[in-house]
Design a protein around this motif. Structure first.
Motif, PDB file in Angstrom:
ATOM      1  N   ALA A  39      53.846  38.353  41.879  1.00  0.00           N
ATOM      2  CA  ALA A  39      52.580  37.889  42.436  1.00  0.00           C
ATOM      3  C   ALA A  39      51.687  39.087  42.636  1.00  0.00           C
ATOM      4  CB  ALA A  39      52.808  37.168  43.774  1.00  0.00           C
ATOM      5  N   ALA A  40      50.392  38.809  42.651  1.00  0.00           N
ATOM      6  CA  ALA A  40      49.454  39.893  42.900  1.00  0.00           C
ATOM      7  C   ALA A  40      49.693  40.462  44.287  1.00  0.00           C
ATOM      8  CB  ALA A  40      48.016  39.366  42.807  1.00  0.00           C
ATOM      9  N   THR A  41      49.588  41.763  44.435  1.00  0.00           N
ATOM     10  CA  THR A  41      49.857  42.399  45.721  1.00  0.00           C
ATOM     11  C   THR A  41      48.827  41.937  46.738  1.00  0.00           C
ATOM     12  OG1 THR A  41      50.683  44.315  44.558  1.00  0.00           O
ATOM     13  CG2 THR A  41      50.102  44.612  46.887  1.00  0.00           C
ATOM     14  N   PRO A  42      49.256  41.372  47.853  1.00  0.00           N
ATOM     15  CA  PRO A  42      48.277  40.854  48.817  1.00  0.00           C
ATOM     16  C   PRO A  42      47.449  41.958  49.430  1.00  0.00           C
ATOM     17  CG  PRO A  42      50.489  40.840  49.740  1.00  0.00           C
ATOM     18  CD  PRO A  42      50.628  41.221  48.295  1.00  0.00           C
ATOM     19  N   ARG A  43      46.217  41.629  49.706  1.00  0.00           N
ATOM     20  CA  ARG A  43      45.319  42.594  50.320  1.00  0.00           C
ATOM     21  C   ARG A  43      45.704  42.762  51.778  1.00  0.00           C
ATOM     22  NH1 ARG A  43      41.369  40.148  49.176  1.00  0.00           N
ATOM     23  NH2 ARG A  43      40.667  41.280  47.393  1.00  0.00           N
ATOM     24  N   PRO A  44      45.786  43.977  52.263  1.00  0.00           N
ATOM     25  CA  PRO A  44      46.155  44.158  53.674  1.00  0.00           C
ATOM     26  C   PRO A  44      45.086  43.611  54.598  1.00  0.00           C
ATOM     27  CG  PRO A  44      45.454  46.223  52.695  1.00  0.00           C
ATOM     28  CD  PRO A  44      45.559  45.235  51.566  1.00  0.00           C
ATOM     29  N   GLY A  45      45.490  43.273  55.800  1.00  0.00           N
ATOM     30  CA  GLY A  45      44.527  42.759  56.759  1.00  0.00           C
ATOM     31  C   GLY A  45      43.618  43.851  57.269  1.00  0.00           C
ATOM     32  N   ARG A  46      42.577  43.459  57.938  1.00  0.00           N
ATOM     33  CA  ARG A  46      41.622  44.434  58.454  1.00  0.00           C
ATOM     34  C   ARG A  46      42.284  45.236  59.571  1.00  0.00           C
ATOM     35  NH1 ARG A  46      36.240  43.439  61.946  1.00  0.00           N
ATOM     36  NH2 ARG A  46      35.069  45.253  61.324  1.00  0.00           N
ATOM     37  N   GLY A 107      47.975  35.402  31.604  1.00  0.00           N
ATOM     38  CA  GLY A 107      48.296  36.826  31.558  1.00  0.00           C
ATOM     39  C   GLY A 107      47.152  37.749  31.925  1.00  0.00           C
ATOM     40  N   ARG A 108      45.989  37.209  32.224  1.00  0.00           N
ATOM     41  CA  ARG A 108      44.867  38.060  32.628  1.00  0.00           C
ATOM     42  C   ARG A 108      45.155  38.701  33.978  1.00  0.00           C
ATOM     43  NH1 ARG A 108      40.968  40.346  29.505  1.00  0.00           N
ATOM     44  NH2 ARG A 108      40.341  38.890  27.861  1.00  0.00           N
ATOM     45  N   ALA A 109      44.814  39.961  34.111  1.00  0.00           N
ATOM     46  CA  ALA A 109      44.966  40.639  35.393  1.00  0.00           C
ATOM     47  C   ALA A 109      43.862  40.179  36.340  1.00  0.00           C
ATOM     48  CB  ALA A 109      44.902  42.145  35.202  1.00  0.00           C
ATOM     49  N   PRO A 110      44.151  40.044  37.641  1.00  0.00           N
ATOM     50  CA  PRO A 110      43.105  39.624  38.583  1.00  0.00           C
ATOM     51  C   PRO A 110      41.874  40.520  38.546  1.00  0.00           C
ATOM     52  CG  PRO A 110      45.261  39.502  39.621  1.00  0.00           C
ATOM     53  CD  PRO A 110      45.474  40.173  38.287  1.00  0.00           C
ATOM     54  N   GLY A 111      42.078  41.820  38.349  1.00  0.00           N
ATOM     55  CA  GLY A 111      40.944  42.741  38.326  1.00  0.00           C
ATOM     56  C   GLY A 111      40.068  42.619  37.100  1.00  0.00           C
ATOM     57  N   ASP A 112      40.476  41.769  36.135  1.00  0.00           N
ATOM     58  CA  ASP A 112      39.660  41.552  34.927  1.00  0.00           C
ATOM     59  C   ASP A 112      38.568  40.516  35.139  1.00  0.00           C
ATOM     60  OD1 ASP A 112      41.171  43.348  33.534  1.00  0.00           O
ATOM     61  OD2 ASP A 112      42.230  41.877  32.306  1.00  0.00           O
ATOM     62  N   ILE A 113      38.592  39.812  36.285  1.00  0.00           N
ATOM     63  CA  ILE A 113      37.779  38.603  36.442  1.00  0.00           C
ATOM     64  C   ILE A 113      36.722  38.775  37.527  1.00  0.00           C
ATOM     65  CG2 ILE A 113      37.854  36.123  36.875  1.00  0.00           C
ATOM     66  CD1 ILE A 113      40.846  36.232  36.088  1.00  0.00           C
ATOM     67  N   LEU A 114      35.496  38.408  37.189  1.00  0.00           N
ATOM     68  CA  LEU A 114      34.371  38.355  38.127  1.00  0.00           C
ATOM     69  C   LEU A 114      33.887  36.917  38.173  1.00  0.00           C
ATOM     70  CD1 LEU A 114      31.979  39.544  39.835  1.00  0.00           C
ATOM     71  CD2 LEU A 114      30.809  39.921  37.646  1.00  0.00           C
ATOM     72  N   GLN A 140      35.122  45.435  45.048  1.00  0.00           N
ATOM     73  CA  GLN A 140      34.759  45.372  43.635  1.00  0.00           C
ATOM     74  C   GLN A 140      35.069  46.705  42.956  1.00  0.00           C
ATOM     75  OE1 GLN A 140      30.911  44.157  40.984  1.00  0.00           O
ATOM     76  NE2 GLN A 140      30.574  45.752  42.520  1.00  0.00           N
ATOM     77  N   ASP A 141      34.740  47.805  43.645  1.00  0.00           N
ATOM     78  CA  ASP A 141      34.989  49.129  43.067  1.00  0.00           C
ATOM     79  C   ASP A 141      36.483  49.372  42.869  1.00  0.00           C
ATOM     80  OD1 ASP A 141      32.262  49.507  43.182  1.00  0.00           O
ATOM     81  OD2 ASP A 141      32.329  50.564  45.107  1.00  0.00           O
ATOM     82  N   ALA A 142      37.320  48.812  43.762  1.00  0.00           N
ATOM     83  CA  ALA A 142      38.767  49.001  43.619  1.00  0.00           C
ATOM     84  C   ALA A 142      39.273  48.358  42.331  1.00  0.00           C
ATOM     85  CB  ALA A 142      39.491  48.429  44.826  1.00  0.00           C
ATOM     86  N   GLY A 143      38.691  47.218  41.960  1.00  0.00           N
ATOM     87  CA  GLY A 143      39.015  46.587  40.684  1.00  0.00           C
ATOM     88  C   GLY A 143      40.425  46.080  40.544  1.00  0.00           C
TER      89      GLY A 143
END
Length: 207
Positions: A39-46, A107-114, A140-143
């Motif tokens: 699974a895509a690595t979850p974004r850490p909380g604030r 198979g698309r990477a999450p960072g490929d999609i806007l 967005q910059d992290a991609g």
């Protein structure tokens, strides 16, 4: 004097019943135990007090098929492929989310999609903007994840291999302003969800 065998002979009736497999049946083959799904690595909380940020749709668990080889970039990049998903304005955002799920499963990477919305913003974007625009655009910059943005800010959106546009607003002029720029931001594929007549008119050609 008769000869006596060293090993006594066991009568066949004392050897127990013979197990004979049923005719036409084969022994079942044990199924392999599937490994853990990636699974895509979850974004850490604030950091600090407050609720943790919810994971966007891109972070749902999906099987991880082998990603197709990406074409090497060239100086004279050809126009992206355009796909139209007919949907009413009220259902355009749902159609866009389904398109994102299919892209991830293929198979698309999450960072490929806007993902761009011409009407009401995606709930994920609304929540992330509550932490400030600087933190929002830094993602967005992290991609490394699907990024959701309002089409009015398309000039600030950076190019990605795939751009998905949800024409979820009633104003045709908003779609007309967003689509040409969205097509320019898409390196390989532009997917537009909405009314076909409005979309074709905005793109200036049949899709």
């Amino acid at each position: 004097m008769p000869l006596i065998s060293e090993e006594p002979q066991i009568p066949e009736s004392a050897q127990g019943p013979r197990v004979t497999p049923a005719t036409g049946r084969t022994a079942p083959t044990p199924r392999p135990v599937p490994g853990p799904r990636s699974a895509a690595t979850p974004r850490p909380g604030r950091p600090g007090p407050g609720p943790a940020r919810p994971a966007p749709p891109a972070q749902r668990a999906h099987p991880a098929p082998a990603a197709p080889a990406r074409p090497q970039p060239t100086d004279n990049r050809s126009a992206p492929q355009v796909q139209l998903i007919p949907a009413p304005a009220a259902g355009a955002l749902d159609a866009a989310e389904e398109a994102v799920d299919l892209l991830l499963e293929s198979g698309r990477a999450p960072g490929d999609i806007l993902v761009l919305t011409t009407g009401e913003q995606h709930p994920w974007a609304v929540h992330e903007l509550s932490f400030g625009e600087a933190a929002y655009w830094a993602q967005q910059d992290a991609g490394d994840d699907v990024f959701f943005a309002d089409a009015s800010a398309v000039d600030r959106a950076k190019p990605r291999p795939v751009v998905v546009v949800a024409a979820n607003g009633d104003a045709g002029d908003a779609v007309a302003r967003a689509l040409p720029v969205a097509r320019d931001r898409a390196a390989a594929l532009l997917i537009v969800c909405g009314d076909p007549q409005t979309i074709n008119s905005a793109l200036g050609a049949g899709v």
